[in-house]
Design a protein around this motif. Structure first.
Motif, PDB file in Angstrom:
ATOM      1  N   LEU A 122       1.520  -1.375   0.055  1.00 50.63           N
ATOM      2  CA  LEU A 122      -0.422   0.289   0.076  1.00 50.63           C
ATOM      3  C   LEU A 122       0.659   1.059  -0.002  1.00 50.63           C
ATOM      4  CD1 LEU A 122      -2.793  -1.128   2.882  1.00 50.63           C
ATOM      5  CD2 LEU A 122      -2.829  -1.003   0.522  1.00 50.63           C
ATOM      6  N   ILE A 123       2.082   1.342   1.172  1.00 47.56           N
ATOM      7  CA  ILE A 123       2.901   2.426   1.035  1.00 47.56           C
ATOM      8  C   ILE A 123       3.495   2.448  -0.559  1.00 47.56           C
ATOM      9  CG2 ILE A 123       4.430   3.748   1.898  1.00 47.56           C
ATOM     10  CD1 ILE A 123       2.206   2.980   4.394  1.00 47.56           C
ATOM     11  N   MET A 124       4.378   1.430  -1.076  1.00 46.07           N
ATOM     12  CA  MET A 124       4.994   1.975  -2.461  1.00 46.07           C
ATOM     13  C   MET A 124       3.730   1.968  -3.575  1.00 46.07           C
ATOM     14  SD  MET A 124       7.581  -1.341  -2.178  1.00 46.07           S
ATOM     15  CE  MET A 124       6.542  -2.356  -1.705  1.00 46.07           C
ATOM     16  N   GLY A 125       2.949   1.688  -3.819  1.00 45.09           N
ATOM     17  CA  GLY A 125       1.902   1.885  -4.125  1.00 45.09           C
ATOM     18  C   GLY A 125       1.263   3.384  -4.257  1.00 45.09           C
ATOM     19  N   GLY A 175       1.960   6.365  -6.775  1.00 50.34           N
ATOM     20  CA  GLY A 175       0.757   7.691  -7.684  1.00 50.34           C
ATOM     21  C   GLY A 175       0.823   8.902  -6.847  1.00 50.34           C
ATOM     22  N   PHE A 176       1.072   9.460  -5.849  1.00 48.77           N
ATOM     23  CA  PHE A 176       1.334  10.441  -5.719  1.00 48.77           C
ATOM     24  C   PHE A 176       2.812  10.943  -6.561  1.00 48.77           C
ATOM     25  CE2 PHE A 176       5.234  12.911  -3.371  1.00 48.77           C
ATOM     26  CZ  PHE A 176       4.380  14.254  -3.124  1.00 48.77           C
ATOM     27  N   ILE A 177       4.014  10.782  -6.209  1.00 46.59           N
ATOM     28  CA  ILE A 177       5.319  10.954  -7.326  1.00 46.59           C
ATOM     29  C   ILE A 177       4.451  10.692  -8.846  1.00 46.59           C
ATOM     30  CG2 ILE A 177       6.708   8.892  -7.692  1.00 46.59           C
ATOM     31  CD1 ILE A 177       7.647  11.795  -6.414  1.00 46.59           C
ATOM     32  N   PHE A 178       4.070  10.119  -9.074  1.00 45.78           N
ATOM     33  CA  PHE A 178       3.555  10.433 -10.348  1.00 45.78           C
ATOM     34  C   PHE A 178       2.415  11.861 -10.885  1.00 45.78           C
ATOM     35  CE2 PHE A 178       0.061   9.516 -14.370  1.00 45.78           C
ATOM     36  CZ  PHE A 178       0.854   9.265 -15.208  1.00 45.78           C
ATOM     37  N   PHE A 236      -4.874   9.832  -7.044  1.00 42.97           N
ATOM     38  CA  PHE A 236      -4.088   8.980  -7.842  1.00 42.97           C
ATOM     39  C   PHE A 236      -3.014   8.227  -6.513  1.00 42.97           C
ATOM     40  CE2 PHE A 236      -4.739  10.995 -11.672  1.00 42.97           C
ATOM     41  CZ  PHE A 236      -4.113  10.288 -12.484  1.00 42.97           C
ATOM     42  N   ILE A 237      -3.279   8.658  -5.045  1.00 43.61           N
ATOM     43  CA  ILE A 237      -2.516   8.012  -4.054  1.00 43.61           C
ATOM     44  C   ILE A 237      -3.096   6.984  -3.780  1.00 43.61           C
ATOM     45  CG2 ILE A 237      -2.272   8.065  -1.686  1.00 43.61           C
ATOM     46  CD1 ILE A 237      -0.965  10.919  -2.389  1.00 43.61           C
ATOM     47  N   VAL A 238      -4.170   6.891  -4.365  1.00 49.82           N
ATOM     48  CA  VAL A 238      -5.092   5.833  -3.732  1.00 49.82           C
ATOM     49  C   VAL A 238      -5.328   5.087  -4.550  1.00 49.82           C
ATOM     50  CG1 VAL A 238      -8.019   5.045  -3.126  1.00 49.82           C
ATOM     51  CG2 VAL A 238      -6.904   7.469  -1.927  1.00 49.82           C
ATOM     52  N   ALA A 239      -5.251   5.544  -6.152  1.00 44.18           N
ATOM     53  CA  ALA A 239      -5.552   4.329  -6.841  1.00 44.18           C
ATOM     54  C   ALA A 239      -3.896   3.667  -6.823  1.00 44.18           C
ATOM     55  CB  ALA A 239      -5.569   5.125  -8.476  1.00 44.18           C
TER      56      ALA A 239
END
Length: 596
Positions: free
Chosen positions: A356-359, A363-366, A383-386
């Motif tokens: 979850l953290i890595m995903g 999503g955040f950095i993208f 995008f963080i959630v996705a």
């Protein structure tokens, strides 16, 4: 005392069988499992957070910050010590792979110590900074509760397996306050087949655990503020899913590489030192790696986009966007290594939370990078959630679990379409390269994985050859006079005999029909020994071989019976197609009852 307890349980069982149907009794037990697993989840979370709070806030010593480099090492060391001195009679294993093995090959028997040992070791590991999650330990703990409750009450395999799944669902529901995700997880990961009747115990167990856990933790894990998703952002969700799919392949390969490295380090304390120092150094450089890491994701969802870098030694450079991007990317890969190092060094935990953290960070950095570039303006929280859902789906091979878990723990049901798209695509990419997840590959390689995709192999993998060996065939020595053995051979009603030397070393076989023919034709039959008529067996089966390979040998040689020997060629008996098919049929009947 023990005998009296067993007799009492037996009396209770006899009484309830006359008053309560198995189906209703299983529902009652599912609720009990839910209560106990919910309590276990609450205890684990509370204990872990108390350790973290004590080390970071309550304990005052002016030099304590020098120990932050060594906190992860201390946690792993305490875990290894606990396992060594308190779990002596059985093996301690971490992750979900042992649980899948228990369902597949051990009749759903989960060792009783897992009820409490998973809680203690995970709390110590993560509380002291181990970069893993609490979900796999609480799933194992909940499953152990279900398994041992079922065994104690003398339930059947299918009923015990159902309680194991109830315990797992309750563990997820209690840990995340997400009963739907708990049910989906149990179905998607643990149960090889699913029908509607299984849904009721799972539903009650997960719901009960969520209620119990909520008595201790009323706050939602993540808060998502969003107006929904936009159609013109769908292309970016697809790109995010592609990136996470590729990252998940890297993570899977890194998992095997780091496991292989620590496997070569034989001394357990050497693993602790190497892993602990490496992990401490990474936590020092990247504070986000400490423990589960949910705090960082919470900050990012609130709009604090500098949370990743702010608490690090590079915090003074947080106004440089390029450095923030670079630091976050490095943190993502560091998190993957830190998680695997924690587990490889002897710590307890799972890859659930790290996924979850890595995903979430991807999503955040993208989205953060796209927004800075001016190409588009994306909702970073969405995008963080996705990203969280996509990473969980790809790494665990559980897209439904990823979708429903993230929707529940963030309240982001309005983002269901982006969650479905990113989860499906990232899962498809990983599945295209890795047929099995990090939990199932080791079992699949050994032929020990339950799979509804290959029913024959699944059932055969549940069968052990050593329990099917027929030992009532006549065993002759090379120098035995056949004339003196005729009466014994006739009484055996077998059409084949094994021939060995005096030490039991297998030499070949004698077919009874051929033996009779030769005895009728040779005049000096009294002097004929087994050595005169012995001939090589069409094929030899080793006692540890898979039954699928055994059946292949029988088909290739067009035989119904083959001798079984040890690795040292010592004769053990014969294996027949009849014995294999009878056991196969019995297991099919047991699985037919499994979900009915």
């Amino acid at each position: 005392m023990y005998i009296r307890f067993v007799n009492y349980l037996d009396a209770v069982n006899q009484y309830r069988k006359s008053k309560v149907s198995n189906r209703n009794f299983l529902i009652i037990l599912a609720v009990v499992v839910g209560i106990l697993a919910g309590l276990a989840a609450a205890v684990l979370k509370s204990l872990t957070h108390h350790i973290e709070e004590f080390l970071q806030s309550d304990w005052h010593w002016k030099y304590k910050y020098y120990l932050y480099l060594f906190f992860p090492l201390i946690g792993i060391f305490l875990t290894v010590l606990y396992v060594k001195y308190f779990i002596r009679k059985s093996k301690f294993e971490t992750g979900l792979t042992p649980l899948l093995y228990a369902i597949s090959k051990k009749s759903s028997r989960v060792e009783p110590h897992n009820i409490y040992s998973q809680v203690i070791t995970a709390a110590v590991t993560v509380g002291f900074g181990g970069s893993t999650g609490l979900e796999a330990p609480i799933v194992t703990s909940g499953s152990a509760i279900g398994s041992n409750l079922g065994r104690m009450l003398g339930l059947s395999y299918r009923e015990i397996t159902m309680l194991v799944a109830c315990g797992a669902a309750a563990g997820i529901a209690g840990a995340f306050n997400s009963p739907i995700a708990g049910i989906v997880f149990a179905i998607e990961i643990l149960l090889p087949e699913f029908t509607i009747p299984a849904f009721i115990p799972l539903l009650l167990s997960a719901a009960t655990a969520a209620v119990v856990a909520r008595l201790f933790y009323t706050q939602q894990l993540f808060f998502l503020v969003t107006e929904g998703w936009k159609v013109n952002a769908l292309a970016y969700y697809v790109v995010l899913a592609l990136l996470i799919g590729l990252f998940s392949i890297y993570f899977t390969k890194a998992n095997y590489a780091i496991k292989g490295f620590f496997y070569k380090v034989k001394h357990p304390y050497a693993k602790v030192i190497v892993g602990g120092i490496l992990l401490g150094g990474m936590v020092f450089l990247f504070p986000t790696l400490y423990g589960e890491g949910y705090i960082t994701i919470k900050s990012l969802l609130r709009g604090d986009y500098l949370a990743v870098i702010d608490n690090s030694i590079f915090a003074d450079y947080n106004q440089i966007p390029a450095l923030v991007i670079l630091f976050t990317v490095v943190t993502i890969f560091a998190k993957s290594i830190a998680t695997l190092v924690t587990l490889g060094a002897g710590g307890n935990g799972g890859t659930f939370a790290p996924s979850l953290i890595m995903g979430g960070l991807i999503g955040f950095i993208f989205s953060y990078t796209v927004n800075l570039s001016g190409i588009a303006q994306l909702n970073t929280a969405n995008f963080i959630v996705a990203g969280m859902a996509a990473a969980l789906s790809a790494i665990m091979h559980a897209p439904l679990t990823g979708i429903f878990l993230i929707a529940e723990i963030t309240g982001g049901y309005v983002l269901m379409v982006p969650l479905m798209i990113t989860s499906a695509i990232s899962y498809a990419i990983n599945r295209g390269v890795q047929k099995h997840s990090i939990y199932t590959k080791a079992l699949a390689d050994k032929g020990e994985l339950l799979s509804h995709e290959d029913k024959d192999t699944t059932v055969l993998n549940q069968m052990k050859l050593k329990y099917l060996i027929e030992k009532n065939h006549i065993q002759l020595r090379m120098n035995d006079l056949l004339f003196l053995k005729m009466n014994e051979i006739l009484k055996s009603h077998k059409n084949i005999c094994a021939v060995t030397d005096e030490t039991g070393d297998f030499k070949g076989v004698i077919y009874v029909e051929e033996l009779f023919r030769e005895m009728m034709q040779i005049e000096e039959r009294e002097n004929i020994t087994a050595q005169h008529l012995v001939q090589p067996a069409p094929a030899i089966v080793y006692e540890n071989e898979d039954l699928k390979l055994v059946l292949q040998k029988m088909e290739q040689n067009n035989v119904w019976l083959l001798p079984v020997v040890t690795d040292q060629n010592i004769y053990k008996g014969f294996i027949s197609k009849t014995a294999v098919f009878n056991k196969y049929r019995a297991l099919l009947m047991r699985q037919a009852d499994y979900m009915n």
